[in-house]
Design a protein around this motif. Sequence first.
Motif, short mmCIF file in Angstrom:
data_model
loop_
_atom_site.label_atom_id
_atom_site.label_comp_id
_atom_site.label_asym_id
_atom_site.label_seq_id
_atom_site.Cartn_x
_atom_site.Cartn_y
_atom_site.Cartn_z
N ASP A 65 93.44 -0.10 1.91
CA ASP A 65 92.61 0.56 0.58
C ASP A 65 93.93 1.11 -0.32
OD1 ASP A 65 91.99 2.81 -1.05
OD2 ASP A 65 90.48 3.38 0.10
N PRO A 66 94.38 0.67 -1.25
CA PRO A 66 95.11 1.61 -1.79
C PRO A 66 95.68 2.51 -1.97
CG PRO A 66 94.66 -0.67 -2.97
CD PRO A 66 93.44 0.15 -1.82
N LYS A 67 94.78 3.83 -2.49
CA LYS A 67 95.03 4.26 -2.42
C LYS A 67 95.47 4.95 -1.08
CE LYS A 67 91.95 5.08 -6.38
NZ LYS A 67 91.03 6.17 -6.94
N LYS A 68 94.63 4.82 0.46
CA LYS A 68 94.98 5.67 1.29
C LYS A 68 96.66 5.30 1.82
CE LYS A 68 93.54 6.86 5.59
NZ LYS A 68 94.94 7.27 6.48
N GLN A 111 98.40 5.02 0.16
CA GLN A 111 99.68 5.28 -0.91
C GLN A 111 99.64 6.68 -1.03
OE1 GLN A 111 102.12 4.14 -2.84
NE2 GLN A 111 103.41 6.04 -3.09
N GLN A 112 98.92 7.23 0.10
CA GLN A 112 98.59 8.26 0.11
C GLN A 112 99.25 8.59 1.88
OE1 GLN A 112 94.22 9.70 0.72
NE2 GLN A 112 94.40 10.51 -1.34
N ASP A 113 99.52 7.61 2.63
CA ASP A 113 99.60 7.83 3.96
C ASP A 113 101.06 7.30 4.01
OD1 ASP A 113 97.22 7.94 5.06
OD2 ASP A 113 96.98 5.70 5.84
N GLU A 154 103.30 8.29 1.12
CA GLU A 154 104.10 9.98 1.18
C GLU A 154 103.48 11.28 2.22
OE1 GLU A 154 101.49 11.18 -2.76
OE2 GLU A 154 101.83 9.09 -3.73
N VAL A 180 101.76 -0.66 2.31
CA VAL A 180 101.89 -0.73 0.53
C VAL A 180 102.22 -1.33 -0.10
CG1 VAL A 180 103.05 0.24 -1.50
CG2 VAL A 180 101.64 1.87 0.68
N ASN A 189 100.72 -4.50 -3.01
CA ASN A 189 101.13 -4.60 -3.83
C ASN A 189 101.57 -5.88 -4.19
OD1 ASN A 189 100.32 -2.55 -5.00
ND2 ASN A 189 102.40 -1.08 -4.31
#
Length: 134
Positions: free
Chosen positions: A88-91, A93-95, A97, A126, A130
């Motif tokens: 999951d791209p959003k998860k 990216q959150q991980d 950060e 990530v 990407n």
Amino acid sequence: MSLYLSVLTPNRIFWDSEVKEIILSTNSGQIGILPNHISIFTSLDIGLLKIRLKDRWLTAALMGGFAKIVNNEIIVFAYDGEMSTDIDPKKAQQDLEIAGANLNKAEDQSQKSEANLAFKRAKTRVEAVNTISF
């Protein structure tokens, strides 16, 4: 001519089929494997595994391990792995950060080592998402 790739993790068979080419992230850099590659045994870094099938590339995030290449057969023993399409791209990216913040907060060497590994894993996930399949 093709290669046979098996990627095994402690919990499952991650990949098991013929491929045309792969790119592995080793502890000394990336290596490309084509048919008739010299026999080697190498440690793997946390990084991307790129797999070329007939006319397309797939990307996976591998969490380190070892690879054995002999007679056009590649056996990868990985600590864990995920195909980019399963992330999951959003998860991810959150991980990344969160891992970056934890790395910045780490105080002693033990905390820094753990935080650095978590950051590297998150960054690889990530990157896998990407990476454009070509």
